[in-house]
Motif scaffolding. Structure first.
Motif, short mmCIF file in Angstrom:
data_model
loop_
_atom_site.label_atom_id
_atom_site.label_comp_id
_atom_site.label_asym_id
_atom_site.label_seq_id
_atom_site.Cartn_x
_atom_site.Cartn_y
_atom_site.Cartn_z
N VAL A 104 0.83 -1.20 0.00
CA VAL A 104 0.00 0.00 0.00
C VAL A 104 0.87 1.25 0.00
O VAL A 104 0.48 2.29 -0.55
CB VAL A 104 -0.95 -0.01 1.21
N TRP A 105 2.06 1.15 0.59
CA TRP A 105 2.96 2.31 0.60
C TRP A 105 3.36 2.68 -0.83
O TRP A 105 3.53 3.87 -1.15
CB TRP A 105 4.20 1.99 1.43
N ALA A 106 3.50 1.71 -1.69
CA ALA A 106 3.88 1.98 -3.08
C ALA A 106 2.82 2.82 -3.79
O ALA A 106 3.12 3.49 -4.78
CB ALA A 106 4.10 0.67 -3.82
N GLU A 107 1.59 2.81 -3.27
CA GLU A 107 0.49 3.56 -3.88
C GLU A 107 0.16 4.83 -3.11
O GLU A 107 -0.86 5.49 -3.36
CB GLU A 107 -0.76 2.67 -3.93
N TYR A 108 1.02 5.20 -2.18
CA TYR A 108 0.71 6.34 -1.31
C TYR A 108 0.65 7.65 -2.07
O TYR A 108 1.49 7.94 -2.92
CB TYR A 108 1.76 6.45 -0.20
N GLU A 109 -0.34 8.44 -1.72
CA GLU A 109 -0.47 9.82 -2.19
C GLU A 109 -0.91 10.68 -1.02
O GLU A 109 -1.68 10.21 -0.16
CB GLU A 109 -1.50 9.92 -3.32
N PRO A 110 -0.46 11.91 -0.92
CA PRO A 110 -0.86 12.78 0.20
C PRO A 110 -2.37 12.91 0.36
O PRO A 110 -2.86 13.10 1.48
CB PRO A 110 -0.23 14.12 -0.17
N SER A 111 -3.11 12.77 -0.74
CA SER A 111 -4.57 12.90 -0.66
C SER A 111 -5.19 11.82 0.22
O SER A 111 -6.32 12.00 0.73
CB SER A 111 -5.17 12.82 -2.07
N LYS A 112 -4.50 10.73 0.43
CA LYS A 112 -5.05 9.66 1.26
C LYS A 112 -5.21 10.10 2.72
O LYS A 112 -6.05 9.56 3.45
CB LYS A 112 -4.16 8.42 1.19
N LEU A 113 -4.41 11.08 3.13
CA LEU A 113 -4.52 11.55 4.51
C LEU A 113 -5.85 12.23 4.78
O LEU A 113 -6.30 12.29 5.93
CB LEU A 113 -3.37 12.51 4.83
#
Length: 290
Positions: A104-113
């Motif tokens: 899931v880290w490989a797909e991280y984007e700031p918008s997820k926060l």
């Protein structure tokens, strides 16, 4: 928690106050292994509650929405303070195949926060992004291919019923008092304050030790549950060992029910050091209230 547990808790609170004084000195002195220059791996275990209210545990807390602006500000401050530990890797409670990279880290984007109610992302991934860490690992352990249940509560419940010991098991399993304390604090306290509660002496591992008393003859579901829970946590730590590099400084973001066990195992291993988490949470709570 029962009246019978009150002396235990009082003793733990006294011991916890003494430890807080020691940890405050440690926190003021700065990260231990950064000063020593050794190749020891330093691990901080941050026990959390589940932000998304999945309801999968024996006792479940009702968490407020962590996407609310106030809670997001508190989480940002928490990440800033945890960054002072100077972590080199993050480990979260997620299952992955070797080499245990968090998919899931490989797909991280700031918008997820602003859209995902999950402590692995809100704390673990947020911290990794803030500090520029690329190594985020998923080190959880779950049974596969006929492996035993790591929390076999069903057989324990059946034994208690057959042995007329249901009241004893019910008392051990009852965390209504702690849950009420958490939910009361949640109304006025910060997320770092809630995490202080989850990582402090009030959050005990008494259930597992006292479950060992539940058994008769060769039917021993209490000891088996305690042993399987230890086995799960031992395997989690072994996965951490597999991914750790000399001199690493790792933050583990894990359900608080694992905290006592993970810390104890790490403290007992040669070449590993435990970084106290409470001084960081205290500082983050103070900053969140300013």
């Amino acid at each position: 928690m029962t009246k019978a547990q009150t002396p235990f808790i009082a003793a733990r609170l006294k011991a916890g106050l003494r430890l807080l004084l020691v940890w405050a000195v440690v926190g003021a002195a700065g990260p231990a292994s950064a000063q020593s220059g050794t190749d020891d791996v330093t691990v901080m275990v941050l026990g959390t509650y589940h932000f998304s209210n999945p309801g999968r545990d024996l006792n479940n807390l009702e968490a407020e929405d962590v996407l609310a602006p106030k809670r997001q500000a508190e989480l940002a401050i928490l990440a800033d303070v945890l960054a002072e530990f100077e972590p080199t890797a993050i480990a979260v409670e997620r299952v992955a195949e070797p080499p245990y990279d968090d998919p899931v880290w490989a797909e991280y984007e700031p918008s997820k926060l602003s859209s995902v109610r999950n402590e692995r992302i809100q704390i673990g991934h947020r911290l990794a992004a803030l500090t520029g860490i690329e190594r985020v690992y998923a080190v959880d352990e779950q049974p596969v291919d006929g492996e035993p249940d790591y929390f076999p509560y069903g057989p324990l419940s059946e034994f208690a019923k057959d042995a007329d010991r249901e009241a004893e098991l019910s008392a051990l399993s009852n965390w209504d008092g702690f849950n009420a304390e958490f939910e009361a604090l949640q109304k006025t306290g910060t997320i770092p304050a809630l995490l202080m509660l989850m990582n402090g002496p009030a959050f005990t591992d008494d259930f597992y030790w006292n479950a060992i008393k539940l058994g008769a003859g060769e039917r021993q579901p209490g000891p088996e549950l305690a042993a399987y829970w230890f086995l799960r946590n031992a395997k989690i730590v072994n996965k951490l060992v597999q991914v750790a590099e000399p001199g690493d400084r790792i933050v583990m973001v894990y359900g608080a029910g694992h905290g006592h066990w993970l810390r104890h195992i790490i403290e007992e291993m040669d070449g590993y050091r435990l970084e106290p988490v409470l001084p960081y949470l205290q500082r983050a709570d103070r900053l969140s209230r300013e």
